[in-house]
Design a protein around this motif. Structure first.
Motif, PDB file in Angstrom:
ATOM      1  N   GLY A  95     -23.122 -29.422  17.947  1.00 24.60           N
ATOM      2  CA  GLY A  95     -23.316 -28.515  19.076  1.00 24.60           C
ATOM      3  C   GLY A  95     -23.681 -27.124  18.616  1.00 24.60           C
ATOM      4  N   LEU A  96     -23.601 -26.197  19.572  1.00 29.56           N
ATOM      5  CA  LEU A  96     -23.917 -24.790  19.330  1.00 29.56           C
ATOM      6  C   LEU A  96     -22.620 -23.995  19.323  1.00 29.56           C
ATOM      7  N   VAL A  97     -22.449 -23.166  18.316  1.00 25.66           N
ATOM      8  CA  VAL A  97     -21.234 -22.362  18.192  1.00 25.66           C
ATOM      9  C   VAL A  97     -21.600 -21.008  17.595  1.00 25.66           C
ATOM     10  N   GLN A  98     -20.814 -20.007  17.918  1.00 24.14           N
ATOM     11  CA  GLN A  98     -21.031 -18.694  17.331  1.00 24.14           C
ATOM     12  C   GLN A  98     -20.450 -18.627  15.925  1.00 24.14           C
ATOM     13  N   ALA A  99     -20.978 -17.739  15.133  1.00 22.12           N
ATOM     14  CA  ALA A  99     -20.457 -17.535  13.783  1.00 22.12           C
ATOM     15  C   ALA A  99     -18.957 -17.247  13.848  1.00 22.12           C
ATOM     16  N   GLY A 100     -18.228 -17.873  12.932  1.00 20.49           N
ATOM     17  CA  GLY A 100     -16.777 -17.755  12.918  1.00 20.49           C
ATOM     18  C   GLY A 100     -16.066 -18.827  13.721  1.00 20.49           C
ATOM     19  N   GLY A 101     -16.815 -19.588  14.482  1.00 24.47           N
ATOM     20  CA  GLY A 101     -16.229 -20.645  15.297  1.00 24.47           C
ATOM     21  C   GLY A 101     -16.027 -21.931  14.528  1.00 24.47           C
ATOM     22  N   SER A 102     -15.621 -22.962  15.263  1.00 23.76           N
ATOM     23  CA  SER A 102     -15.291 -24.261  14.656  1.00 23.76           C
ATOM     24  C   SER A 102     -15.961 -25.399  15.409  1.00 23.76           C
ATOM     25  N   LEU A 103     -16.229 -26.457  14.683  1.00 23.22           N
ATOM     26  CA  LEU A 103     -16.690 -27.722  15.249  1.00 23.22           C
ATOM     27  C   LEU A 103     -16.054 -28.852  14.462  1.00 23.22           C
ATOM     28  N   ARG A 104     -15.913 -29.985  15.115  1.00 26.78           N
ATOM     29  CA  ARG A 104     -15.377 -31.180  14.453  1.00 26.78           C
ATOM     30  C   ARG A 104     -16.380 -32.309  14.634  1.00 26.78           C
ATOM     31  N   LEU A 105     -16.883 -32.817  13.517  1.00 25.95           N
ATOM     32  CA  LEU A 105     -17.800 -33.942  13.535  1.00 25.95           C
ATOM     33  C   LEU A 105     -17.038 -35.229  13.237  1.00 25.95           C
ATOM     34  N   SER A 106     -17.478 -36.306  13.843  1.00 31.16           N
ATOM     35  CA  SER A 106     -16.897 -37.617  13.566  1.00 31.16           C
ATOM     36  C   SER A 106     -18.003 -38.600  13.238  1.00 31.16           C
ATOM     37  N   CYS A 107     -17.667 -39.556  12.405  1.00 32.84           N
ATOM     38  CA  CYS A 107     -18.592 -40.629  12.058  1.00 32.84           C
ATOM     39  C   CYS A 107     -17.834 -41.947  12.178  1.00 32.84           C
ATOM     40  N   ALA A 108     -18.350 -42.822  13.021  1.00 32.68           N
ATOM     41  CA  ALA A 108     -17.747 -44.138  13.205  1.00 32.68           C
ATOM     42  C   ALA A 108     -18.571 -45.168  12.457  1.00 32.68           C
ATOM     43  N   ALA A 109     -17.922 -45.919  11.585  1.00 35.44           N
ATOM     44  CA  ALA A 109     -18.591 -46.954  10.811  1.00 35.44           C
ATOM     45  C   ALA A 109     -18.282 -48.320  11.404  1.00 35.44           C
ATOM     46  N   SER A 110     -19.285 -49.170  11.448  1.00 31.69           N
ATOM     47  CA  SER A 110     -19.086 -50.516  11.978  1.00 31.69           C
ATOM     48  C   SER A 110     -20.029 -51.475  11.265  1.00 31.69           C
ATOM     49  N   GLY A 111     -19.835 -52.749  11.521  1.00 31.37           N
ATOM     50  CA  GLY A 111     -20.684 -53.752  10.899  1.00 31.37           C
ATOM     51  C   GLY A 111     -19.874 -54.729  10.071  1.00 31.37           C
ATOM     52  N   ARG A 112     -20.411 -55.904   9.963  1.00 34.77           N
ATOM     53  CA  ARG A 112     -19.681 -56.998   9.317  1.00 34.77           C
ATOM     54  C   ARG A 112     -19.386 -56.708   7.845  1.00 34.77           C
ATOM     55  N   THR A 113     -20.254 -55.944   7.202  1.00 36.33           N
ATOM     56  CA  THR A 113     -20.083 -55.739   5.767  1.00 36.33           C
ATOM     57  C   THR A 113     -19.463 -54.397   5.410  1.00 36.33           C
ATOM     58  N   PHE A 114     -19.066 -53.610   6.415  1.00 35.57           N
ATOM     59  CA  PHE A 114     -18.439 -52.332   6.086  1.00 35.57           C
ATOM     60  C   PHE A 114     -17.005 -52.571   5.651  1.00 35.57           C
ATOM     61  N   SER A 115     -16.621 -51.829   4.602  1.00 37.18           N
ATOM     62  CA  SER A 115     -15.262 -51.937   4.089  1.00 37.18           C
ATOM     63  C   SER A 115     -14.756 -50.570   3.690  1.00 37.18           C
ATOM     64  N   SER A 116     -13.736 -50.071   4.380  1.00 39.21           N
ATOM     65  CA  SER A 116     -13.155 -48.791   4.007  1.00 39.21           C
ATOM     66  C   SER A 116     -12.467 -48.887   2.656  1.00 39.21           C
ATOM     67  N   TYR A 117     -12.079 -50.087   2.264  1.00 36.84           N
ATOM     68  CA  TYR A 117     -11.445 -50.298   0.958  1.00 36.84           C
ATOM     69  C   TYR A 117     -12.442 -50.123  -0.175  1.00 36.84           C
ATOM     70  N   ALA A 118     -13.685 -50.474   0.065  1.00 35.31           N
ATOM     71  CA  ALA A 118     -14.682 -50.532  -1.010  1.00 35.31           C
ATOM     72  C   ALA A 118     -15.796 -49.498  -0.924  1.00 35.31           C
ATOM     73  N   MET A 119     -15.859 -48.745   0.162  1.00 36.21           N
ATOM     74  CA  MET A 119     -17.023 -47.865   0.348  1.00 36.21           C
ATOM     75  C   MET A 119     -16.603 -46.436   0.648  1.00 36.21           C
ATOM     76  N   ALA A 120     -17.174 -45.493  -0.113  1.00 38.82           N
ATOM     77  CA  ALA A 120     -16.967 -44.086   0.194  1.00 38.82           C
ATOM     78  C   ALA A 120     -17.758 -43.709   1.447  1.00 38.82           C
ATOM     79  N   LEU A 121     -17.370 -42.606   2.076  1.00 36.65           N
ATOM     80  CA  LEU A 121     -18.102 -42.054   3.212  1.00 36.65           C
ATOM     81  C   LEU A 121     -18.396 -40.593   2.931  1.00 36.65           C
ATOM     82  N   ALA A 122     -19.623 -40.190   3.180  1.00 39.14           N
ATOM     83  CA  ALA A 122     -20.040 -38.840   2.825  1.00 39.14           C
ATOM     84  C   ALA A 122     -20.749 -38.165   3.990  1.00 39.14           C
ATOM     85  N   TRP A 123     -20.735 -36.850   3.961  1.00 35.56           N
ATOM     86  CA  TRP A 123     -21.515 -36.030   4.889  1.00 35.56           C
ATOM     87  C   TRP A 123     -22.573 -35.277   4.087  1.00 35.56           C
TER      88      TRP A 123
END
Length: 130
Positions: free
Chosen positions: A10-38
């Protein structure tokens, strides 16, 4: 296959905050075996590493940050929900970019080059006004 979906930009003024989220899905996704990056990409610039969290199987350091965001951004992971969040505080105009979530089956410990990640979300725009 792995699907990644970002939200929270979104749009925010300098000094403000935002929270981004990423949802992972799929038959082969594994939180045990895969890093997640931004990563982020500003107009006319290369895509750059922002922050990452290691796979839960990794026994070493789990959180990684790029120098420009250290002390301002916090990455966290919810393995039960297969999500990774990026809390961004004290935002600056130079943080303006499209932010992408990334993962790869071969990446357990985070690495910082975008070419090593094969799964990407569609991106979410973050705009910080001065």
């Amino acid at each position: 296959q792995v699907q990644l979906e970002e939200s929270g930009g979104g749009l925010v003024q300098a000094g403000g905050s935002l929270r981004l989220s990423c949802a992972a899905s799929g038959r082969t996704f594994s939180s045990y075996a895969m890093a997640l990056a931004w990563f982020r990409q500003a107009p006319g610039k290369d895509r750059e590493f922002v922050a990452a969290v290691a796979a839960s199987s990794w026994s070493g350091r789990s959180l990684y940050y790029a120098d420009p965001v250290k002390g301002r951004f916090t990455i966290s992971r919810d393995n039960a929900k297969n999500t990774v969040n990026l809390q961004m505080d004290n935002l600056k105009p130079e943080d303006t970019a499209v932010y992408y979530c990334a993962s790869d089956r071969s990446v357990v410990k985070p690495i910082f080059s975008p070419v090593d990640y094969s799964y990407w979300g569609q991106g979410t725009q973050v705009t910080v006004s001065s």
